[in-house]
Design a protein around this motif. Structure first.
Motif, short mmCIF file in Angstrom:
data_model
loop_
_atom_site.label_atom_id
_atom_site.label_comp_id
_atom_site.label_asym_id
_atom_site.label_seq_id
_atom_site.Cartn_x
_atom_site.Cartn_y
_atom_site.Cartn_z
N VAL A 1 0.88 -1.16 0.00
CA VAL A 1 0.00 0.00 0.00
C VAL A 1 0.92 1.22 0.00
O VAL A 1 1.74 1.38 0.90
CB VAL A 1 -0.92 0.00 1.24
N GLU B 1 0.69 4.35 0.59
CA GLU B 1 0.66 5.24 1.74
C GLU B 1 1.50 4.67 2.89
O GLU B 1 2.19 5.40 3.60
CB GLU B 1 -0.80 5.40 2.19
N GLU B 2 1.47 3.35 3.04
CA GLU B 2 2.22 2.73 4.14
C GLU B 2 3.72 2.77 3.88
O GLU B 2 4.51 3.03 4.79
CB GLU B 2 1.73 1.30 4.36
N LEU C 1 4.85 6.26 4.62
CA LEU C 1 4.89 6.53 6.07
C LEU C 1 6.14 5.92 6.69
O LEU C 1 6.77 6.53 7.56
CB LEU C 1 3.64 5.97 6.75
N LEU C 2 6.50 4.72 6.25
CA LEU C 2 7.69 4.09 6.80
C LEU C 2 8.95 4.81 6.35
O LEU C 2 9.90 4.97 7.13
CB LEU C 2 7.74 2.61 6.39
N GLU D 1 9.12 7.96 5.76
CA GLU D 1 9.16 9.19 6.55
C GLU D 1 9.63 8.92 7.98
O GLU D 1 10.38 9.69 8.56
CB GLU D 1 7.78 9.85 6.58
N GLN D 2 9.15 7.80 8.51
CA GLN D 2 9.56 7.44 9.87
C GLN D 2 11.07 7.31 9.98
O GLN D 2 11.66 7.59 11.01
CB GLN D 2 8.92 6.10 10.24
N ARG E 1 9.87 -4.18 5.50
CA ARG E 1 8.96 -4.15 6.65
C ARG E 1 7.50 -4.09 6.19
O ARG E 1 6.66 -4.82 6.71
CB ARG E 1 9.28 -2.95 7.53
N VAL E 2 7.22 -3.26 5.22
CA VAL E 2 5.83 -3.11 4.81
C VAL E 2 5.33 -4.41 4.18
O VAL E 2 4.18 -4.79 4.34
CB VAL E 2 5.67 -1.91 3.86
N LEU F 1 4.84 -7.03 7.22
CA LEU F 1 3.84 -6.77 8.25
C LEU F 1 2.48 -6.37 7.74
O LEU F 1 1.48 -6.54 8.41
CB LEU F 1 4.33 -5.67 9.20
N SER F 2 2.46 -5.81 6.53
CA SER F 2 1.20 -5.27 6.08
C SER F 2 0.35 -6.37 5.48
O SER F 2 0.69 -6.95 4.48
CB SER F 2 1.47 -4.20 5.03
#
Lengths: 426, 358
Positions: free
Chosen positions: A341, A343-344, A347-348, A350-351, A412-413, A416-417
């Motif tokens: 996804v 967006e996810e 976000l990661l 950016e994190q 990671r995405v 986990l996603s």
């Protein structure tokens, strides 16, 4: 994702905006602070529309800036209309001002909303693009021919509009304007504006050709690539100048009614007191960007190639555009990432301190679907678009960090996603 | 803890985030963009997002907007429309909580390394004697939202926080005002967030499904009136049935969408002693004879009943009311609360009313 410490961020979204360059800051400073003619230390604050000494001081600065902008853009100073930025310039070019030109505007399907929306609002037509996002010249010729070449645009003669009314607009015959962007903001793909101009000349002679060069201006020499466009939009903040200022080139013999009616500024083409500091900063940034361009295009192009090469080595990551087949701006790296996804992933990133973009956001700040990807036929719900864009001062270390971060985040995405039942990237 | 605070842009969620910050948690705000499409109007509008963002900034925390419009359409809006088309009464808020706030948002919180998701619901997470977690009613009984949260059962509750569940709405507004939050005086949100007050349910549904005019008949089958859209009539409804002579003492007792017929009768015809539920999930084991309190609408009061049967394999449960009570519309959520001791005001189970409860 604690409140962001901006000093640690890597900006991979320079296509959205970029920092003020030193030259721009230095040029603006005398207009914001420091010695002024009244001795109060408030900067050169005069209104260039007046006639006294304070005003003349501002006029001189404005005239100089206009000449500088004209030099870089390859036009006459009198052909430069300063605007509040790219969106105003685009709206002005597409509508022809207020009231709008008679006839039907035509634009490519991948234009920025600043062109697309006014075109649609006036009942205009959009033209298909190829799979790289370049306007399809055959389709453009077809569209322009179909609408007819009976260009009957009204002309603005210093206060009395001699064209049709707004409501008659959609019934008026002929094409009012053709708008094709110099380079696409999402993909970075470059159009051949000379070839577009040839089509317009042949099938709709006399109809103005507009090009939104907002994204291209930092990287391409508009004196050559946009010289055959009658109207050219440029924005300062994309190339190291301040936000809220830009220009529309209106080449003779074309004319425009003002979009903003007011005190007759800009030879009665754009009302409103000039943003003198902004305009001066814009001109300085343009000059600086042009001077640096030969070096920065080569350096950033090589950095981008390295970035793209290392990212497409990751599983399920491809470049959206085959750059061997279609040239793109040197700073653009547009990717399609399978099985995440979007967006996810962003976000990661950016994190971990990397700011990238999906290149299409809606007013609420959420990431929305892209009309550009739809137009080039990328509608696979299982791939997410990610745009990384370098700026003139991007460094190899930043690219290294972006690649590392992208690799870790993608892992990671994916691990986990759980992909939603609706499926896929937006 | 690291907490992802869901901020709707309203007063409850902004105060919830403020309380978490006061308690020393690391809090990041997120607004779920669920609706609005291109125009960004209505629920989750730009102004709500702006209120959420400004509240987050006032509280000194970061704020994100997550786009869940596809998921919302799939899990909430489409079933809402399908239920109406089939003559059932949907519960969009329940489905949004089940699928959006406490599934996809919780998953994203996991992905981003948060320990919990917090919302501004008026409800509590209660740990009972055996160590398990239950949803409990909020302290403000007039604002209690445990009904719409009933699907939250089991382990996921360990990662859910309702920081204002112990407060009254009045106190929540006071806290917001004390902290100068711009949401302090914002009106409460409406029941179905994606349907605007201006356009209403009928025009919303008319854009998505064909609505059919229907005949209103009495219990003998004689025609006594008509409705413009049989899909919009709910069992128990009294107004809008266009009965001859403006008779408003009769209620819709049966809605048959397939045959475009609404049957009306006196209030007594609505009364029933039993209620059959399907798609039931329970937080406790419920044997036949178990006494419970049963709530059949978001803001209704709970009434006593006893369990007649519970078939976990088919997720079906039967209830007998202590006193005959008005029939529940098919598809409506029904939530069972404890009747005695420590279970009072705790959610024991929830499911959907079936059509076969007459």
């Amino acid at each position: 994702m604690s409140p962001t410490d901006c000093s640690e961020l890597v900006d991979m979204d320079h296509a959205a905006t970029t920092a003020l360059c030193d030259e721009s800051i230095a040029a603006m400073e005398p207009f914001l602070m420091g010695t002024d003619l009244t001795g109060r230390g408030r900067g050169r604050y005069g209104n260039p529309s007046g006639s006294h000494a304070l005003a003349r001081d501002a006029v001189r600065a404005l005239d100089e800036a206009r000449e500088q902008v004209a030099t870089v853009l390859g036009c006459e100073p009198g052909e430069v209309v300063f605007t509040s930025g790219g969106t105003e310039a685009d709206n002005h070019a597409v509508t022809g001002g207020m009231p709008p030109r008679r006839g039907t505007p035509v634009c490519s399907a991948v234009e920025h909303p600043a062109v697309l929306r006014p075109t649609q609002a006036l009942g205009g037509a959009t033209v298909a693009v190829d799979r790289f996002g370049r306007v399809d010249l055959t389709a453009l010729a077809e569209t322009v021919r179909t609408i007819g070449d009976g260009h009957t645009g009204g002309s603005y003669t210093g206060g009395s509009y001699t064209g049709g009314s707004y409501t008659e607009n959609s019934r008026a015959p002929g094409v009012s304007v053709v708008s094709v962007m110099t380079a696409n903001n999402e993909l970075g793909t470059i159009n051949d504006i000379s070839a577009v101009a040839e089509v317009v000349r042949r099938h709709a002679p006399g109809v103005p050709l507009h090009t939104d060069a907002v994204q291209a201006a930092p990287w391409l020499d508009l004196r050559s690539v946009a010289c055959e466009a009658d109207l050219v939009s440029v924005s300062a903040h994309k190339l190291g100048g301040p936000k809220g200022t830009g220009a529309l080139v209106v080449r003779r013999p074309h004319t425009l009614a003002p979009l903003l009616h007011g005190g007759g500024q800009e030879r009665d083409r754009r009302g409103g007191t000039h943003n003198v500091a902004g305009i001066v900063g814009f001109a300085a940034a343009l000059i600086a960007a042009a001077r640096r361009r030969p070096v920065s295009v080569e350096r950033i192009g090589a950095l981008r190639d390295s970035l793209a090469q290392r990212l497409v080595a990751l599983d399920g990551v491809t470049e959206t555009i085959d750059r061997r087949k279609a040239p793109t701006l040197p700073g653009h790296c547009h990717l399609l990432v399978r099985g995440v996804v979007g967006e996810e992933l962003l976000l990661l990133l950016e994190q971990r301190g990397v700011c990238a973009s999906a290149a299409s956001s809606c007013a609420s700040g959420a990431i929305g679907a892209s009309h550009v990807l739809e137009a080039i036929g990328v509608v696979d719900p299982d791939v997410a678009p990610v745009r990384l864009t370098l700026g003139a001062d991007s460094t190899p270390a930043e690219v290294d960090r972006a690649v590392e971060t992208f690799t870790v985040s993608l892992d990671r995405v994916r691990s986990l996603s759980r992909r939603g039942a609706v499926g896929g990237a937006r | 803890m690291r907490v992802l605070a869901a901020l709707s842009g309203g007063v409850d969620s902004s105060v919830a985030a403020a309380i978490l910050l006061d308690e020393g948690h690391e809090v990041v705000g997120a607004t779920m963009k669920l609706w609005g499409g291109e125009s960004d109007t209505g629920c989750c509008s730009v102004s709500d997002v702006e209120d959420a963002r400004r509240s987050a900034a006032q509280l000194g925390m970061d704020h994100h907007v997550f786009n869940y419009t596809d998921e919302f359409e799939h899990h909430v809006v489409a079933p809402y429309v399908a239920d109406h088309a089939a003559g059932r009464t949907p519960n969009p808020c329940v489905e949004c909580n089940r699928h959006l706030k406490f599934d996809v948002l919780l998953q994203r919180a996991d992905l981003l390394g948060f320990d919990a998701v917090a919302t501004g619901h008026h409800a509590r997470v209660v740990r009972v004697e055996d160590g398990s977690l239950r949803i409990g009613r909020g302290a403000d009984t007039t604002k209690d939202q445990s009904y719409v949260l009933h699907p939250l059962i089991g382990e996921s509750l360990a990662r859910v926080m309702f920081p204002i569940g112990h407060l009254t709405k009045g106190r929540v507004r006071e806290i917001a005002a004390e902290r100068g939050l711009r949401t302090a005086a914002k009106p409460d949100s409406q029941d179905v967030c994606f349907i605007t007050r201006a356009d209403g349910r009928e025009s919303f549904l008319a854009e998505r499904i064909e609505l059919h005019p229907g005949t209103v008949v009495d219990s003998e089958g004689s025609r006594v009136g008509s409705v413009t859209a049989v899909e919009l009539v709910t069992v128990g409804q009294r107004r809008g049935l266009n009965l001859a002579g403006g008779d408003d003492r009769r209620f819709a007792t049966r809605v048959d969408v397939a045959n475009r017929t609404v049957t009306v009768g006196p209030r007594e015809d609505l009364n029933t002693e039993v209620l059959e539920l399907e798609a039931v999930a329970t937080a406790v084991s419920l044997g036949a004879g178990a006494e419970v309190m049963v709530q059949t609408s978001a803001h209704g009061s709970a009434r006593p009943a006893s369990v007649t049967h519970w078939d976990p394999s088919r997720s079906q449960l039967g209830l007998r009311w202590a006193e005959p009570t008005t029939r529940v519309a098919e598809g409506q959520s029904v939530v069972l609360y404890g009747a005695h001791g420590d279970d009072v005001d705790l959610v024991l189970a929830g499911g959907l009313a079936t059509g076969g409860s007459v």
